[in-house]
Design an enzyme around this catalytic site. Structure first.
Site, PDB file in Angstrom:
ATOM      1  CD  GLU A  86      -2.470  -1.263   2.732  1.00  0.00           C
ATOM      2  OE1 GLU A  86      -2.320  -0.323   3.539  1.00  0.00           O
ATOM      3  OE2 GLU A  86      -3.137  -2.274   2.997  1.00  0.00           O
ATOM      4  CB  CYS A 126       1.659  -2.748  13.579  1.00  0.00           C
ATOM      5  SG  CYS A 126       1.837  -2.459  11.806  1.00  0.00           S
ATOM      6  N   GLY A 169       6.097  -2.329   6.428  1.00  0.00           N
ATOM      7  CA  GLY A 169       7.486  -2.748   6.488  1.00  0.00           C
ATOM      8  C   GLY A 169       8.381  -1.832   7.305  1.00  0.00           C
ATOM      9  CD  GLU A 170      12.593  -0.633  10.513  1.00  0.00           C
ATOM     10  OE1 GLU A 170      13.376   0.194  10.002  1.00  0.00           O
ATOM     11  OE2 GLU A 170      11.833  -0.365  11.460  1.00  0.00           O
ATOM     12  CB  SER A 201       9.137   6.247   9.886  1.00  0.00           C
ATOM     13  OG  SER A 201       8.565   5.822  11.102  1.00  0.00           O
ATOM     14  CB  SER A 224       8.300   3.854  15.411  1.00  0.00           C
ATOM     15  OG  SER A 224       7.972   4.326  14.124  1.00  0.00           O
ATOM     16  CG  LEU A 225      10.555   6.201  22.082  1.00  0.00           C
ATOM     17  CD1 LEU A 225      11.855   5.411  21.940  1.00  0.00           C
ATOM     18  CD2 LEU A 225      10.821   7.556  22.727  1.00  0.00           C
ATOM     19  CG  HIS A 226       5.377   3.669  19.212  1.00  0.00           C
ATOM     20  ND1 HIS A 226       4.937   4.871  18.696  1.00  0.00           N
ATOM     21  CD2 HIS A 226       5.704   2.900  18.128  1.00  0.00           C
ATOM     22  CE1 HIS A 226       4.983   4.825  17.378  1.00  0.00           C
ATOM     23  NE2 HIS A 226       5.441   3.662  17.006  1.00  0.00           N
ATOM     24  CG  ASN A 300      -6.897   4.245  12.777  1.00  0.00           C
ATOM     25  OD1 ASN A 300      -8.052   4.354  13.154  1.00  0.00           O
ATOM     26  ND2 ASN A 300      -6.566   4.189  11.495  1.00  0.00           N
ATOM     27  CB  CYS A 343       0.684   0.607   7.124  1.00  0.00           C
ATOM     28  SG  CYS A 343       1.331   0.180   8.738  1.00  0.00           S
TER      29      CYS A 343
END
Length: 359
Positions: A86, A126, A169-170, A201, A224-226, A300, A343
């Site tokens: 995507e 995710c 993906g990473e 990212s 992307s800490l979170h 989300n 995603c």
């Protein structure tokens, strides 16, 4: 058959003779968005035949488009081997000065691109992680996302867009193809998207952050800490076992940053998990001395998720705590909620539709 979008201009100059034909080809691909070699009339018949025989500009195709009420557009791509991934086009309003110094409203575009089909990282929040990892995208499959979205939305080659490698993906797990794509996209005779407008990212592969920094490409970095402690972050992002918060922060401190830019720290806020003042306080301490910006993101929700969207009051309080103490912090405006723009969601939706149709 080779993907024509896999190659830099210099590589095509070595493959096509005389070399100036490569520049003409680049103009057709990236300025005219032409995919049929036979229509590239200023190339010789011999070169057009060679291109048609050995290369393709249509190994990847767009098979689905969804449009949000807010103007966001999500696209599903299908590869030559039947896999799907995507990309999302985000349209936002911006205010800028015209030639006479007046403030006028305009539009700016950001394209969120994928780097892999699926993902190895396995973040618990995710949607992409549900499908596991399939394979890396080639440089050309990454590049084509931008070409296709600009063509489908009639965005002129000179229209500036921002690129964020933040889709499926990473990116740093597909390092070589990522770097090749960045070089192709920034080619002056191609799309000419400055590396300063390209943001990578990453969930935090510390050695790859170091490797990327050593190349000094001028790209922007987003982490992307979170979470602010390793126990919670490992729960959210299992890869944290290999590259903990301390190793990521240390790699970021050594990363070359443009004097006018900041490292972005993305913080997905989840109700009752990481939305408290204690987390904000720890985050402030963690980022001390780093030229940084925090981007708070509403979780989300998606089908099957154990997590919930945070309260707006919690988001605002978290932001205020940081900004009151001098740390730049924004709350990301939610885009494409009505089209499942997170995603992996459109891909999963199509797979379900196909499975239902085959019963």
């Amino acid at each position: 058959m080779l993907n024509i979008y896999d190659y830099t201009l210099e590589e095509l100059k070595r493959r096509l003779h005389p070399p100036f034909r490569a520049k003409q080809l680049y103009h057709w691909l990236y300025h005219r968005y032409e995919e049929e070699f036979e229509k590239m009339h200023n190339l010789s018949k011999e070169i057009r035949q060679k291109l048609t025989q050995d290369y393709s500009a249509t190994l990847t195709k767009v098979v689905r488009e969804e449009v949000s009420e807010d103007g966001s557009r999500k696209y599903l791509f299908q590869t030559h081997d039947g896999l799907t991934y995507e990309a999302v086009l985000l349209k936002m309003k911006e205010k800028k000065e015209d030639e006479e110094g007046r403030i006028v409203e305009g539009e700016k575009y950001t394209i969120c691109v994928s780097s892999q089909v699926g993902c190895k990282v396995g973040c618990s929040f995710c949607f992409t992680a549900k499908g596991g990892f399939v394979r890396n995208l080639s440089a050309g499959e990454i590049v084509y996302q931008i070409v296709a979205l600009k063509r489908l939305n009639a965005l002129a080659p000179e229209k500036r867009v921002n690129i964020v490698y933040m889709g499926m993906g990473e990116p740093l797990d597909n390092f070589e193809n990522l770097i090749q794509a960045i070089r192709i996209l920034s080619e002056l005779d191609g799309l000419s998207i400055s590396t300063k407008r390209q943001t990578i990212s990453t969930s935090g592969i510390a050695p790859k952050i170091e490797k990327l920094g050593a190349l000094d490409l001028g790209v922007q970095l987003a982490i992307s800490l979170h979470a602010v402690d390793d126990e919670l972050r490992t729960r959210l992002i299992p890869m944290n076992k290999a590259y903990n918060i301390a190793s990521i922060i240390e790699a970021v401190r050594r990363f070359p940053i443009d004097s006018r830019k900041r490292v972005m720290f993305e913080y997905l806020v989840i109700k009752g998990v990481n939305d408290d003042e204690k987390s904000a306080k720890t985050l402030l301490k963690l980022l001390n001395g780093i030229k940084s910006k925090v981007n708070l993101i509403y979780f989300n929700p998606h089908e099957g998720s154990e997590f919930e969207r945070p309260l707006e009051s919690k988001m605002v309080a978290f932001q205020k705590y940081l900004t009151d103490r001098g740390l730049l912090c924004t709350i990301r405006e939610s885009k494409g909620i009505d089209i499942s723009a997170a995603c992996g969601q459109l891909r999963e939706k199509i797979i379900k539709e196909e499975n239902c149709g085959n019963r």
